[in-house]
Design an enzyme around this catalytic site. Structure first.
Site, PDB file in Angstrom:
ATOM      1  N   HIS A  20      -5.650  -6.214   3.064  1.00 27.42           N
ATOM      2  CA  HIS A  20      -4.678  -5.058   3.287  1.00 27.42           C
ATOM      3  C   HIS A  20      -4.247  -4.971   4.806  1.00 27.42           C
ATOM      4  CE1 HIS A  20      -5.717  -2.559  -0.593  1.00 27.42           C
ATOM      5  NE2 HIS A  20      -6.459  -3.684  -0.642  1.00 27.42           N
ATOM      6  N   CYS A  24       0.862  -1.250   0.053  1.00 27.95           N
ATOM      7  CA  CYS A  24      -0.014   0.068  -0.137  1.00 27.95           C
ATOM      8  C   CYS A  24       0.958   1.475  -0.068  1.00 27.95           C
ATOM      9  CB  CYS A  24      -0.984  -0.181   1.267  1.00 27.95           C
ATOM     10  SG  CYS A  24      -1.239   1.502   2.133  1.00 27.95           S
ATOM     11  N   GLU A  25       0.641   2.285  -0.970  1.00 22.80           N
ATOM     12  CA  GLU A  25       1.480   3.320  -1.034  1.00 22.80           C
ATOM     13  C   GLU A  25       1.041   4.241   0.018  1.00 22.80           C
ATOM     14  OE1 GLU A  25      -1.005   6.232  -4.199  1.00 22.80           O
ATOM     15  OE2 GLU A  25       0.245   4.764  -4.837  1.00 22.80           O
ATOM     16  N   HIS A  26       0.173   4.181   0.768  1.00 24.30           N
ATOM     17  CA  HIS A  26      -0.168   5.017   2.009  1.00 24.30           C
ATOM     18  C   HIS A  26       0.957   4.894   3.245  1.00 24.30           C
ATOM     19  CE1 HIS A  26      -4.236   5.423  -0.469  1.00 24.30           C
ATOM     20  NE2 HIS A  26      -3.337   6.447  -0.758  1.00 24.30           N
ATOM     21  N   HIS A  27       0.842   3.298   3.523  1.00 23.04           N
ATOM     22  CA  HIS A  27       1.564   3.122   4.687  1.00 23.04           C
ATOM     23  C   HIS A  27       2.691   2.231   4.399  1.00 23.04           C
ATOM     24  CE1 HIS A  27      -2.743   3.888   5.971  1.00 23.04           C
ATOM     25  NE2 HIS A  27      -2.387   4.368   6.851  1.00 23.04           N
ATOM     26  N   GLN A  39      -5.001  -0.579  -4.731  1.00 23.44           N
ATOM     27  CA  GLN A  39      -5.584  -1.846  -5.448  1.00 23.44           C
ATOM     28  C   GLN A  39      -6.400  -1.468  -6.668  1.00 23.44           C
ATOM     29  OE1 GLN A  39      -7.282  -4.880  -2.998  1.00 23.44           O
ATOM     30  NE2 GLN A  39      -8.788  -5.574  -4.665  1.00 23.44           N
ATOM     31  N   CYS A  67      -2.874  -2.687   6.223  1.00 21.83           N
ATOM     32  CA  CYS A  67      -2.904  -1.470   6.782  1.00 21.83           C
ATOM     33  C   CYS A  67      -4.198  -1.406   7.528  1.00 21.83           C
ATOM     34  CB  CYS A  67      -2.921  -0.360   5.842  1.00 21.83           C
ATOM     35  SG  CYS A  67      -4.093  -0.401   4.411  1.00 21.83           S
TER      36      CYS A  67
END
Length: 203
Positions: free
Chosen positions: A160, A91-94, A132, A162
């Site tokens: 996920h 995941c690019e956020h976490h 995703q 996250c």
């Protein structure tokens, strides 16, 4: 504007390996631990080597991967489905893993591609920082652009971490995304056939 298949532009010069390892040391110290203790002294090197594996997709050209095709297919023009492709991304956020399966299908128009190339295409895009929804679109759009088949269908079902190991802490939840192009988008019987062949008959 970049297309979905473009590798992200390098805004700055890529840091050196030593700089990457030093960044890991900084994070280790930020947690409150000692980067110089025996158990952690080799961690920066190990983390950077792991990142080289996790994000190797930035080094590969997804278009070139699909360019070798075969026309001697006996005029085969039915659905080709590769299902249950193991998918591991971050995941690019976490920068936390998302793990699941991809189901990829296309309707050939004279040309077919080796099935290993479809699995590899999934890996190329999965081994980048992702969400995703974008990952699903990138796989489908690349197949459509390069092979130019009569239709493409991609479904990803992934958990996920996250949201399972942090935040809302909801283990056992998975996210399903799909992208249907060409005849898969316009023909309900064809969509049903794809979902049945991919083992998702209830969708």
């Amino acid at each position: 504007m970049d297309t979905l298949m473009d590798i992200p532009r390098q805004v700055r010069t890529r840091p050196t390996r030593a700089q990457a390892e030093e960044a890991v040391r900084t994070l280790l110290a930020w947690t409150g631990d000692d980067p110089d203790r025996e158990g952690l002294v080799g961690t920066p090197d190990r983390v950077v080597r792991a990142y080289e594996e996790f994000f190797e997709g930035y080094q590969d050209d997804p278009v070139a991967l699909l360019e070798r095709t075969f026309e001697e297919s006996g005029n085969y023009n039915e659905i080709v489905v590769l299902r249950d492709i193991r998918l591991e991304s971050h995941c690019e956020h976490h920068i936390i893993p998302l793990i699941g399966k991809a189901h990829v299908a296309y309707l050939p128009d004279r040309r077919v591609v080796g099935i290993s190339k479809l699995a590899r295409l999934v890996d190329v895009f999965a081994h980048r920082l992702q969400i995703q929804e974008k990952l699903t679109a990138q796989i489908a759009d690349t197949i459509q652009s390069v092979l130019q088949p009569r239709g493409v269908a991609v479904v990803i079902d992934a958990a996920h971490q996250c949201m399972t190991t942090r935040g809302v802490h909801k283990p056992g939840v998975s996210m399903v995304t799909s992208r249907l192009l060409g005849e898969f988008e316009t023909s309900e019987p064809l969509r049903r056939q794809f979902f049945a062949m991919a083992g998702m008959g209830g969708m």
